[in-house]
Design a protein around this motif. Structure first.
Motif, short mmCIF file in Angstrom:
data_model
loop_
_atom_site.label_atom_id
_atom_site.label_comp_id
_atom_site.label_asym_id
_atom_site.label_seq_id
_atom_site.Cartn_x
_atom_site.Cartn_y
_atom_site.Cartn_z
N LYS A 1 96.40 42.15 35.90
CA LYS A 1 96.25 40.94 36.71
C LYS A 1 95.09 41.06 37.70
O LYS A 1 94.37 40.09 37.93
CB LYS A 1 97.56 40.65 37.46
CG LYS A 1 98.73 40.28 36.56
CD LYS A 1 99.98 39.90 37.34
CE LYS A 1 99.83 38.57 38.04
NZ LYS A 1 101.10 38.11 38.66
N VAL A 2 94.89 42.25 38.25
CA VAL A 2 93.76 42.45 39.15
C VAL A 2 92.45 42.29 38.38
O VAL A 2 91.51 41.63 38.86
CB VAL A 2 93.81 43.85 39.82
CG1 VAL A 2 92.56 44.10 40.64
CG2 VAL A 2 95.05 43.96 40.69
N TYR A 3 92.39 42.87 37.21
CA TYR A 3 91.19 42.76 36.37
C TYR A 3 90.88 41.29 36.08
O TYR A 3 89.73 40.85 36.20
CB TYR A 3 91.41 43.54 35.08
CG TYR A 3 90.25 43.48 34.12
CD1 TYR A 3 89.08 44.17 34.37
CD2 TYR A 3 90.33 42.73 32.94
CE1 TYR A 3 88.01 44.14 33.48
CE2 TYR A 3 89.27 42.68 32.05
CZ TYR A 3 88.12 43.38 32.32
OH TYR A 3 87.06 43.34 31.44
N ALA A 4 91.91 40.54 35.70
CA ALA A 4 91.71 39.12 35.39
C ALA A 4 91.24 38.36 36.62
O ALA A 4 90.38 37.46 36.52
CB ALA A 4 93.00 38.52 34.86
N LYS A 5 91.77 38.72 37.79
CA LYS A 5 91.38 38.04 39.03
C LYS A 5 89.93 38.34 39.38
O LYS A 5 89.18 37.47 39.82
CB LYS A 5 92.31 38.49 40.16
CG LYS A 5 92.12 37.73 41.47
CD LYS A 5 92.64 36.31 41.36
CE LYS A 5 92.54 35.56 42.68
NZ LYS A 5 93.52 36.06 43.68
N ILE A 6 89.51 39.58 39.17
CA ILE A 6 88.12 39.96 39.44
C ILE A 6 87.18 39.13 38.58
O ILE A 6 86.15 38.62 39.04
CB ILE A 6 87.92 41.46 39.18
CG1 ILE A 6 88.64 42.29 40.24
CG2 ILE A 6 86.42 41.82 39.18
CD1 ILE A 6 88.69 43.77 39.94
N GLU B 1 80.93 40.26 31.37
CA GLU B 1 82.14 40.53 32.13
C GLU B 1 82.29 42.03 32.41
O GLU B 1 82.65 42.44 33.51
CB GLU B 1 83.36 40.01 31.38
CG GLU B 1 83.50 38.50 31.39
CD GLU B 1 84.69 38.04 30.56
OE1 GLU B 1 85.31 38.89 29.89
OE2 GLU B 1 84.98 36.84 30.58
N LYS B 2 82.02 42.82 31.38
CA LYS B 2 82.12 44.28 31.53
C LYS B 2 81.13 44.79 32.56
O LYS B 2 81.46 45.62 33.41
CB LYS B 2 81.88 44.96 30.18
CG LYS B 2 82.05 46.46 30.21
CD LYS B 2 81.86 47.07 28.83
CE LYS B 2 82.03 48.58 28.87
NZ LYS B 2 81.84 49.20 27.53
N LYS B 3 79.90 44.27 32.50
CA LYS B 3 78.88 44.68 33.46
C LYS B 3 79.28 44.28 34.87
O LYS B 3 79.16 45.07 35.82
CB LYS B 3 77.54 44.05 33.09
CG LYS B 3 76.41 44.41 34.03
CD LYS B 3 75.11 43.73 33.63
CE LYS B 3 73.99 44.05 34.61
NZ LYS B 3 72.74 43.34 34.26
#
Length: 339
Positions: A166-171, A313-315
């Motif tokens: 969820k944190v990853y998605a929010k970022i 997104e990865k970058k």
């Protein structure tokens, strides 16, 4: 199988997908001659800031995927070597580092959850707890005795992974950049190449003689005349008539097209309308007639746009995450800092 925060990342080494692996004693630092028990292995494997990661936790992470992949690829997968001649590692060695990366990323993202106001809802907790219980129920008494895991630890690991997701998605929601259709544009052409080289026994190109190359140019001009004067010309007939070994359809980005044909030829190709053929174009490979199939191949463009957005997104994430990791762990060294 546990989702695993951002998941156990897939590193392509050669043709293999990296799979997380752990022989029960592999993270304890004991040799094969030493008997490894839970009492010997309960020490901290490594630290992320002030957070300790112990053997039981590492075991849970690795075992959730080890069983699944071994059932597909077999237990012999781990000794296979991958990489270059100068830097070869076994699948086991690569995945030891990979699993540590995964745990580290998960822990750091969980630590940042309050800043992003991320928690698990009651429904999410119930789902995660069920997954953890299913995992734990599949462990044997020997597994539990060996790794020292508990249902409480299993739930903690699964919950942390769900929070990290969820944190990853929010970022990523804060990343407003989107690759444009033009930047992602993919073009499909049919390349009628009248090659002016052959291959020797070792596969090396051997240029045609000047006379043979001129004959190839004459063939290309004759084919072009057919394409622009005759109706319903079938390209495959021209391929067959002139024995074109390398004629084929290609779907390329602009950069790929420029690398393949050169800047000058590219300007000609991108001036073509769909269905239109270029005049004869000379490259190092021979003489080409390019038929424009789709100046913007919608399906390929959409797929390329998604791929480029994933790269972006990865970058974007890594620029943020790498700073967090450095703040938490400093100059972390796998070989020195892992027990």
């Amino acid at each position: 199988m546990m989702r695993g925060g951002l998941g156990v990342k897939k590193k392509l080494q050669g043709i293999f997908i990296v799979m997380c692996f752990c022989v029960l004693s592999s993270f304890s630092g004991c040799s094969s001659e030493e008997a490894t028990t839970w009492e010997d292995s309960k020490d901290t494997i490594y630290k992320i800031g002030n957070t300790e990661v112990n053997y039981s936790e590492v075991w849970i992470y690795t075992n959730t995927v080890k069983q699944g992949y071994e059932s597909i690829y077999g237990t012999g997968i781990w000794n296979i070597e991958v990489g270059t001649d100068d830097n070869k590692q076994t699948i086991e060695e690569v995945t030891r580092e990979d699993i540590i990366d995964t745990i580290t990323r998960t822990k750091i993202l969980v630590d940042k959850a309050p800043e992003y106001e991320i928690t698990l809802s009651g429904e999410e907790k119930e789902k995660v707890n069920q997954q953890a219980k299913e995992f734990f129920d599949h462990l044997t008494d020997e597994d539990i005795s060996e790794c020292g895991a508990s249902i409480e630890l299993a739930i903690k690991v699964f919950e942390e992974n769900a929070i990290a997701d969820k944190v990853y998605a929010k970022i990523l929601k804060d990343n407003t950049y989107e690759v444009s259709e033009e930047d992602a544009r993919m073009t499909t052409v049919y390349d009628l190449i009248f090659e002016t080289y052959s291959l020797d026994g070792d596969g090396n190109p051997v240029p045609f003689s000047d006379e043979a190359a001129k004959t190839r140019l004459d063939d290309a001009n004759a084919a072009f005349e057919r394409l622009v004067t005759e109706e319903n010309v079938v390209i495959e007939d021209i391929v067959s008539q002139y024995s074109l070994k390398y004629a084929s359809e290609h779907t390329l980005s602009y950069d790929d097209m420029e690398q393949e044909y050169g800047e000058k030829a590219c300007s000609v190709i991108y001036s073509l309308e769909d269905g239109e053929c270029s005049q004869v174009i000379k490259t190092d490979y021979g003489y080409h007639i390019i038929k424009m199939i789709a100046s913007t191949d919608e399906k390929a463009t959409d797929e390329n746009r998604k791929k480029l957005n994933k790269v972006n997104e990865k970058k974007y994430f890594n620029e943020i995450y790498d700073k967090w990791k450095k703040d938490a762990m400093g100059s972390f060294d796998y070989d020195k800092d892992i027990n």
